[in-house]
Design an enzyme around this catalytic site. Sequence first.
Site, PDB file in Angstrom:
ATOM      1  N   HIS A 355      99.052  53.696 -29.330  1.00 13.14           N
ATOM      2  CA  HIS A 355      98.785  54.328 -28.027  1.00 13.14           C
ATOM      3  C   HIS A 355     100.023  54.564 -27.176  1.00 13.14           C
ATOM      4  CE1 HIS A 355      94.332  53.992 -28.000  1.00 13.14           C
ATOM      5  NE2 HIS A 355      94.572  52.944 -28.780  1.00 13.14           N
ATOM      6  N   LYS A 543      95.975  57.119 -11.514  1.00 14.90           N
ATOM      7  CA  LYS A 543      96.330  56.538 -12.805  1.00 14.90           C
ATOM      8  C   LYS A 543      97.182  55.306 -12.530  1.00 14.90           C
ATOM      9  CE  LYS A 543      98.313  60.610 -13.847  1.00 14.90           C
ATOM     10  NZ  LYS A 543      97.698  60.913 -15.121  1.00 14.90           N
ATOM     11  N   THR A 651      93.826  60.604 -20.407  1.00 10.63           N
ATOM     12  CA  THR A 651      92.395  60.878 -20.499  1.00 10.63           C
ATOM     13  C   THR A 651      91.857  61.292 -19.131  1.00 10.63           C
ATOM     14  OG1 THR A 651      92.123  58.479 -20.375  1.00 10.63           O
ATOM     15  CG2 THR A 651      91.775  59.504 -22.525  1.00 10.63           C
TER      16      THR A 651
HETATM   17  C1  26V Z   1     100.436  47.321 -23.671  1.00  8.62           C
HETATM   18  C2  26V Z   1     100.667  46.065 -23.272  1.00  8.62           C
HETATM   19  C3  26V Z   1     102.004  45.502 -23.481  1.00  8.62           C
HETATM   20  C4  26V Z   1     101.987  44.016 -23.447  1.00  8.62           C
HETATM   21  C5  26V Z   1     101.209  43.487 -22.290  1.00  8.62           C
HETATM   22  C6  26V Z   1      99.790  43.940 -22.287  1.00  8.62           C
HETATM   23  C7  26V Z   1      99.631  45.341 -22.678  1.00  8.62           C
HETATM   24  C8  26V Z   1      98.416  45.935 -22.458  1.00  8.62           C
HETATM   25  C9  26V Z   1      98.199  47.208 -22.847  1.00  8.62           C
HETATM   26  C10 26V Z   1      99.212  47.901 -23.456  1.00  8.62           C
HETATM   27  C11 26V Z   1      98.881  49.245 -23.945  1.00  8.62           C
HETATM   28  C12 26V Z   1      99.659  50.320 -23.364  1.00  8.62           C
HETATM   29  C13 26V Z   1      99.324  51.545 -24.072  1.00  8.62           C
HETATM   30  C14 26V Z   1      98.352  52.414 -23.343  1.00  8.62           C
HETATM   31  O1  26V Z   1      97.567  52.026 -22.514  1.00  8.62           O
HETATM   32  N1  26V Z   1      98.426  53.639 -23.712  1.00  8.62           N
HETATM   33  C15 26V Z   1      97.607  54.674 -23.147  1.00  8.62           C
HETATM   34  O2  26V Z   1      96.530  54.877 -24.033  1.00  8.62           O
HETATM   35  C16 26V Z   1      95.670  55.914 -23.596  1.00  8.62           C
HETATM   36  C17 26V Z   1      94.521  55.969 -24.563  1.00  8.62           C
HETATM   37  O3  26V Z   1      94.974  56.361 -25.811  1.00  8.62           O
HETATM   38  C18 26V Z   1      96.439  57.219 -23.519  1.00  8.62           C
HETATM   39  O4  26V Z   1      95.578  58.215 -23.026  1.00  8.62           O
HETATM   40  C19 26V Z   1      97.635  57.085 -22.586  1.00  8.62           C
HETATM   41  O5  26V Z   1      98.401  58.248 -22.603  1.00  8.62           O
HETATM   42  C20 26V Z   1      98.476  55.913 -23.028  1.00  8.62           C
HETATM   43  O6  26V Z   1      99.512  55.671 -22.104  1.00  8.62           O
END
Ligand code: 26V
Length: 809
Positions: A355, A543, A651
């Site tokens: 993601h 966002k 999204t």
């Molecule tokens: C990363 C981390 C890093 C460590 C700490 C906890 C944590 C929690 C969540 C994340 C995920 C980050 C990635 C994310 O949210 N990506 C988003 O995903 C969406 C669904 O696919 C997408 O539409 C967004 O563009 C994207 O930024």
Amino acid sequence: MFTNKQVFKEAFLNKLASIRGKTLQEASPMDIYLAFGKLIMDYTSKNWAQTNLDYKEKEARQVYYFSMEFLLGRLMGQYLVNLGIREVCQEGFKDLGINLEEVESLEPDAGLGNGGLGRLAACFMDSLASLNYPGHGCGIRFKYGHFEQKIINGYQVELPENWLREENVWEIRRADKAVEVRFGGNVRMEVVEGKMVFHHEDYEPVLAVPYDVPIIGYDNKTVNTLRLWNAEIADNDFDFPSFTHGDYLRVIEYKRSVEAISQLLYPDDSHHEGRVLRLKQEYFLVSAGLQSIIRTYKKKSRSLAYLHKKVAIHINDTHPALAIPELMRILIDEEGMGWNEAWSITTETISYTNHTILAEALEKWPVDIFKSLLPRIYMIVNEINERFCGQLWNKYTGDWQKIREMAIIADGYVKMAHLAIIGSYSVNGVAKIHTDILKKYELKNFYEFYPYKFNNKTNGITHRRWLLKANPALSDLIIECIGTQWIKEPEGLIDFLKYRSDSSILARLEEIKRNNKIKLAEIIKQNNLVNVDCDAIFDIQIKRLHAYKRQLLNALHIMHLYNRLIENPDLDIVPRVFIFGAKASPSYHYAKNIIKLINSIALKINDDKRLKDKLKVIFLENYRVSLAEAIIPGADVSEQISTASKEASGTGNMKFMMNGAVTIGTLDGANIEILDAVGSENIVTFGLTDREVLTFYHHGGYNSWEIYNSDERIKNILEQFVSDFLPAPQGEFTTIYNSLLHNNDEFFVLKDFAPYVDAQNRIDKLYKNKQKWTQMCLVNIAHSGRFSSDRTINEYAREIWNIKPFTSK
Ligand code: 26V
């Protein structure tokens, strides 16, 4: 069932009496909410039980979606819509003097997620059930969801979000299905009959207790399950030795440390921080989830050799990537399988979605932490790594650099993305451009090694929440024009295109938008004590707050408009209301500073009489799913202005288009596919392309001072940030100023400023032709069907999971 409102009223009053012991006269709003919630649960219980039984008996292949986050928001309204009983309940309540919307608003948001990734998981749950797929969610029942945001004196302040304070009516605790998860300790190895056997000893046991939440499909009989795990101390662990020695405090301390595992959601989605508790959460989720899947599977006493034929496991980003070594552990240590067989089953069971390409978000755990928390899992990861490096050696003999780059364990870290790719049969990105960037840059080596694993699945959103439920007036108009088929087959929304030149439909569309704006204006009035003009353009950016999403670019443009209006108060522009909603991670100081900046700009602008109300800036506090549902239907302009290449998909962009807002956006994430769908006349795009951005990163050639020195508008604004122009303490925005000039503007805010201003001017021009504008809105709505998560889930089902809609025959 509730064949008419009479039947409903009777059932409701009985429920109120039986579970709250009250008549309507004595009932509090919370009594009413809880009794109604229980009634809905009763209503769905038969189908829930039947769905479970069907899946078991017909041995349907099922998918389990493992995710650290499920950003569900409120469930009551969606349940009622999907069950098709919202109207009858509303009418019945009316007779009883109860307002259904008020009842619904008593529900706290289940904020078990940060942003896009968590909300995507929630939309997927709705689509799986609505399309009759045997698919379930597996997550953690965090006691505290995403924090509650207060804005105090322009600053973000975080408060704990205790969403479980009242009873959660949607969950069923299943203590009988609890499993044990083991941390720490040692591994003793022994050779038994020529075979190595592993004994995990002296570990700390944690009881994982599942709470099941029903996921009710739309107008069908499917009720899937979202299983959320709670960390508890096993009763019999209370009598461990120190307790008998009277060390009561240590026992309580121990209990607290166990319960900490499901205590809180980490409120950061951009910076990976190697906290042990987070790693504990991740293992807790996958170990509990897998044990329960295997237990269910074995009830049918099939051989585990066929697990992958009946079970697909999907990991939402790398957070549940430990599912790979955990499944290996279960197959080898508990089921006595050999490595090769276990590996082939594992890699045919697990699939993975990436993601983000942000390097700082990639998870990597220090080896020493990993090893001491999960000794047996570490051994398995090590073995996977060694075997993989062996394969690399065969293909790239002598290329140590490449082997080190691709290894799972290197430089003292365990790299979770590498583990996820190596241990799964499918790796997908979430929009075309994102998947292309993964293949070409971020994961180039892996794409070269496993080209067949990589594929794209462009994200989607459930139109049943984001249109049908959030925007009933628009839904009714669409139904009047093209019927109801689109609710089950959202690509049918394209039929609405027939009305693009129908002036009476356009007039009604305009009126619906205006009414939604009035509702939004009321929320603004209540929360921010500001009156806004509903004939102004409602320009919205909601966002997570991140540098790459560039709320700062939006702020610069607002300052630019302000400066122009002060210079010429008669400037012929359509009045604008700029609306923001965003939470910043509590430790992300730069992002919090941007919130303060926006609020300072708001304070400066909103009271300046010289502007004749042509400009307002609103920061809505505590942005969350339920607030998004109230905001999006009232949007004219959707701000999707990330630095190209950085937003994997987005999204929110889809939610806005579906509600008839026009996107102003960069060529990033799914914006590009929205452009393809609606055509360049129905979206306003601007700015650097991903290629240009990546070229600047790799080859240099951008100097933000040059822009500062050559563009008076920018110079002015930046100096206003660091002078006493804004109502904020002296020096408050120096870091922001420096990030743009002394740190060379990593996200190209200055570089994209002029193109952004031009794009905003195009918006202003377009809006002046109201009929034309409304036509653009209609075209956006009509093309939004392909951004329904129904399309996405059908693609996952066919191309990754190999599951079919369940039919009972
Ligand atoms: C990363 C981390 C890093 C460590 C700490 C906890 C944590 C929690 C969540 C994340 C995920 C980050 C990635 C994310 O949210 N990506 C988003 O995903 C969406 C669904 O696919 C997408 O539409 C967004 O563009 C994207 O930024």
